[in-house]
Enzyme design. Structure first.
Site, PDB file in Angstrom:
ATOM      1  N   ASP A 188     -21.459 -17.319 -25.773  1.00  0.00           N
ATOM      2  CA  ASP A 188     -22.198 -17.025 -24.540  1.00  0.00           C
ATOM      3  C   ASP A 188     -21.968 -15.565 -24.171  1.00  0.00           C
ATOM      4  O   ASP A 188     -20.945 -15.212 -23.593  1.00  0.00           O
ATOM      5  CB  ASP A 188     -21.738 -17.936 -23.395  1.00  0.00           C
ATOM      6  CG  ASP A 188     -22.607 -17.782 -22.152  1.00  0.00           C
ATOM      7  OD1 ASP A 188     -23.213 -16.703 -21.975  1.00  0.00           O
ATOM      8  OD2 ASP A 188     -22.687 -18.734 -21.360  1.00  0.00           O
ATOM      9  N   HIS A 193     -20.201 -12.199 -17.428  1.00  0.00           N
ATOM     10  CA  HIS A 193     -18.829 -12.639 -17.633  1.00  0.00           C
ATOM     11  C   HIS A 193     -17.926 -11.547 -18.204  1.00  0.00           C
ATOM     12  O   HIS A 193     -16.746 -11.811 -18.484  1.00  0.00           O
ATOM     13  CB  HIS A 193     -18.816 -13.854 -18.564  1.00  0.00           C
ATOM     14  CG  HIS A 193     -19.724 -14.945 -18.100  1.00  0.00           C
ATOM     15  ND1 HIS A 193     -19.507 -15.647 -16.939  1.00  0.00           N
ATOM     16  CD2 HIS A 193     -20.877 -15.440 -18.627  1.00  0.00           C
ATOM     17  CE1 HIS A 193     -20.473 -16.539 -16.779  1.00  0.00           C
ATOM     18  NE2 HIS A 193     -21.322 -16.423 -17.773  1.00  0.00           N
ATOM     19  N   ILE A 208     -17.321 -13.137 -13.573  1.00  0.00           N
ATOM     20  CA  ILE A 208     -16.874 -14.493 -13.297  1.00  0.00           C
ATOM     21  C   ILE A 208     -16.695 -15.258 -14.604  1.00  0.00           C
ATOM     22  O   ILE A 208     -17.220 -14.874 -15.643  1.00  0.00           O
ATOM     23  CB  ILE A 208     -17.865 -15.244 -12.387  1.00  0.00           C
ATOM     24  CG1 ILE A 208     -19.240 -15.403 -13.075  1.00  0.00           C
ATOM     25  CG2 ILE A 208     -18.002 -14.535 -11.042  1.00  0.00           C
ATOM     26  CD1 ILE A 208     -20.238 -16.232 -12.287  1.00  0.00           C
ATOM     27  N   GLY A 211     -19.093 -21.162 -16.385  1.00  0.00           N
ATOM     28  CA  GLY A 211     -18.950 -22.514 -15.869  1.00  0.00           C
ATOM     29  C   GLY A 211     -18.564 -23.499 -16.959  1.00  0.00           C
ATOM     30  O   GLY A 211     -17.780 -24.429 -16.734  1.00  0.00           O
TER      31      GLY A 211
END
Length: 285
Positions: A188, A193, A208, A211
């Site tokens: 990803d 991120h 961040i 998830g």
């Protein structure tokens, strides 16, 4: 409107071959924090190829997550700004235990487009099968901020009833400062991120955590503490991403357990127990 719901749902699926090996599985496990303590026999099941088992949430990244969320955003009928994209939820259904290495056919399509008013939600379905039959089905719910309001179907509610009583188990897990940088090596590559400037444009103070990294951490906690470390007992796993997680924080994972299912709530200890995973359920044997 940049999203043409009818065109997106009617578009033909994208099919391709994916493959993975034990190195990919080990990297994923390290990306969700496995291997601590490094010599713990329970952790070696995640990190040592001679005794490797596969946490079912690896299915979200197998073959680098092909066809992947970012790839899905280029499907016909969809033209969106990546900075407006958030992963809203995930549903994984296991048809068989995942092998530590394999080659399979992955078929991805937009299964639904929902109008949530201030956002559109894409349901991106990926079905994976090998020569022996179906392996897993992944549904990713993707929120596109600012793209709702056209009067479409709002879609079903995935809210669960709040569990009764105190949790059966509580586990705390402290994230590495470089957790997102390590996890993204499984496929990803969203700059949200990793790139501080991109994160600011997207409205966050700093990059961040994925998830799906939190998703994997929570499932590992259930398997390790309530399922005797047996990954083959997991049948399905659903969650709603309720809030952000920052690398370096500590997660509090609360578990309410029955013989058929475990309900989970995950929060950020450092931010007054702010919810990060909600409406989360693992069905198991």
């Amino acid at each position: 409107m940049p999203i043409d719901a009818a065109k997106a749902v009617a578009a033909p699926p994208r099919t391709g071959e994916i493959s993975w090996n034990s190195k990919d599985v080990q990297l994923y496990h390290l990306g969700i924090g496995a291997g601590v303590p490094a010599t713990d026999p329970d952790e070696l099941r995640y990190t040592l190829e001679s005794r490797l088992h596969v946490l079912p949430s690896f299915a979200t990244v197998a073959g680098n997550g092909a066809p992947g969320v970012i790839s899905g955003l280029s499907m016909p009928g969809i033209e969106v700004d990546l900075a407006r994209v958030l992963h809203g939820g995930q549903t994984l259904t296991l048809h068989r235990p995942l092998p530590a290495a394999g080659t399979a056919t992955s078929t991805g399509r937009i299964a639904a487009v929902y109008d949530k008013g201030k956002a559109a939600v894409l349901v991106m379905r990926t079905e994976v099968a090998d020569a022996d039959g179906p392996l897993w089905t992944n549904d990713a719910q993707i929120f596109i901020r600012g793209e709702g309001g056209w009067g479409g179907d709002r879609g079903p509610s995935g809210r669960l009833e709040a569990p009764e009583g105190e949790p059966d188990r509580v586990v705390e897990h402290t994230l590495r400062e470089d957790q997102a940088l390590l996890y993204r090596l499984s496929g990803d590559w969203n700059p949200l991120h990793a790139d501080p400037e991109f994160a600011k444009v997207a409205g966050f103070e700093r990059p961040i955590l994925h998830g799906l990294c939190t998703y994997g951490i929570a499932l590992k906690a259930v398997v390790d503490t309530l399922l005797g470390g047996d990954v083959t007992r997991v049948r399905s796993y659903v969650t709603r991403f309720a809030g952000v997680v920052y690398p370096g924080e500590t997660l509090r994972i609360r578990m309410w357990h029955t013989p058929e299912a475990t309900q989970i709530a995950v929060s950020a200890v450092d931010r007054d127990d702010a919810a990060v995973l909600a409406d989360t359920l693992v069905r198991h044997t």
